[in-house]
Design a protein around this motif. Structure first.
Motif, short mmCIF file in Angstrom:
data_model
loop_
_atom_site.label_atom_id
_atom_site.label_comp_id
_atom_site.label_asym_id
_atom_site.label_seq_id
_atom_site.Cartn_x
_atom_site.Cartn_y
_atom_site.Cartn_z
N THR A 1 0.83 -1.21 0.00
CA THR A 1 0.00 0.00 0.00
C THR A 1 0.86 1.25 0.00
OG1 THR A 1 -1.73 -1.19 1.22
CG2 THR A 1 -1.84 1.22 1.21
N THR A 2 1.91 1.24 0.82
CA THR A 2 2.82 2.39 0.88
C THR A 2 3.48 2.64 -0.46
OG1 THR A 2 3.26 1.95 3.23
CG2 THR A 2 4.83 3.36 2.05
N VAL B 1 2.38 1.80 -3.49
CA VAL B 1 1.39 2.30 -4.46
C VAL B 1 1.07 3.76 -4.19
CG1 VAL B 1 -0.99 2.06 -5.26
CG2 VAL B 1 0.41 0.02 -4.91
N LEU B 2 0.83 4.11 -2.92
CA LEU B 2 0.50 5.49 -2.57
C LEU B 2 1.67 6.43 -2.86
CD1 LEU B 2 -1.43 5.02 0.80
CD2 LEU B 2 -2.38 5.54 -1.45
N VAL C 1 1.57 7.04 -6.60
CA VAL C 1 0.42 7.84 -7.06
C VAL C 1 0.50 9.27 -6.56
CG1 VAL C 1 -2.09 8.04 -6.96
CG2 VAL C 1 -1.03 5.79 -7.27
N PHE C 2 0.88 9.44 -5.29
CA PHE C 2 0.88 10.77 -4.68
C PHE C 2 2.33 11.25 -4.47
CE2 PHE C 2 -2.99 8.62 -3.19
CZ PHE C 2 -3.96 9.49 -3.69
N TRP D 1 2.70 14.84 -3.00
CA TRP D 1 2.36 14.89 -1.57
C TRP D 1 3.48 14.28 -0.73
CZ3 TRP D 1 1.49 11.20 2.27
CH2 TRP D 1 0.89 11.68 3.43
#
Length: 291
Positions: free
Chosen positions: A107-108, A110-111, A114-115, A118
């Motif tokens: 999850t980390t 992928v995030l 994507v971000f 940020w």
């Protein structure tokens, strides 16, 4: 013979002792990391004043040892004892815990992809918070110095980020000798110098920008980190894939061992009544039964 009998099922010794041996290393390494963390806190007086853990404005690197060591200790204990004692609860806990870690890592990743903007902002904020606390903790200071030396950078996006630190800012009311300077880890290295000049960054930001690059690394650590990732993308991806495969392999082995144990338990059958040991007071009843 008074034990239970089996219908040909058995636990794989190879899987059992492989999981045991692999996890006992994790267990011992986890204990070592936690021990180092506790020793570091003891040296800094944190253990005698627990409330000081939250006083530091930046990251205390000891937390890395404590968290990583604690996770490794728990995983190693569950896997080691679960395999040795053929305890399905501990083995299932090991599998689930390892699966949660794998899911969080995925999850980390992928995030982070994507971000990206940020993440960059959060990294900038994180570095600046630690710059403010540079002189508050010796371990944090050493970590920042190592980072700036390794990536040949200074501050988050440039040397002026050191204005955030009360010792290095350029305000008129700053009485520090390090005013308008940077830490020595920002300085460019002179191969001819055998001894580190810890005062090389004094007053350096009072000079024009065109002259600063002759004495210090003017690039920020965030862009340097991005460049390092791009240059070592294959290595980083290989490490992440390797860790992920090891985690999946560990989960599969643990689940395989659980299946073997449950299959053996399901195959237990009581021995014939004639083979059971009966207490002395039951001998007459047993004789009457068999006759």
């Amino acid at each position: 013979m008074s034990g239970n009998h089996y219908k040909g099922q058995e636990v794989s010794c190879c899987i059992k002792y492989f999981i045991f041996g692999f996890n006992i290393l994790f267990w011992l390494l986890g204990m070592a990391l936690v021990g180092i963390g506790l020793w570091a806190w003891s040296e800094k007086g944190v253990l005698s004043n627990i409330s000081s853990i939250t006083d530091l404005g930046g990251l205390d690197p000891v937390w890395l040892f404590m968290v990583v060591g604690g996770v490794m200790f728990i995983l190693g204990f569950a896997g080691c004892i679960g395999a040795l004692r053929e305890n399905t609860f501990l083995l299932k806990f090991f599998s689930v815990f390892l699966g949660i870690i794998f899911f969080l890592e995925l999850t980390t990743g992928v995030l982070a992809f994507v971000f990206k903007d940020w993440i960059k902002d959060q990294l900038n904020l994180f570095i600046n918070n630690n710059i403010r606390a540079y002189r508050d903790d010796i371990d944090l200071q050493n970590l920042i110095d190592f980072t700036q030396e390794y990536w040949e950078c200074c501050g988050a996006f440039g040397a002026d980020d050191w204005n955030l630190n009360i010792y290095f800012n350029c305000t008129d009311g700053n009485p520090s000798r390090e005013k308008c300077g940077v830490p020595f880890s920002c300085c460019t290295k002179d191969p001819a110098e055998d001894v580190i000049n810890t005062q090389c960054g004094y007053d350096i930001r009072a000079k024009p920008d065109s002259e600063q690059k002759d004495y210090i690394n003017v690039k920020g650590c965030v862009p340097q980190f991005e460049k390092w990732l791009q240059d070592n993308l294959t290595l980083v991806a290989g490490i992440f894939i390797g860790v992920a495969l090891l985690q999946i392999f560990g989960i599969c082995l643990a689940q395989n061992l659980v299946s073997d144990i449950e299959a053996v338990q399901a195959s237990w059958v009581p021995p014939p009544l004639s083979m059971r040991r009966l207490p002395p007071h039951s001998s007459k009843k047993a004789s009457a039964y068999y006759s």
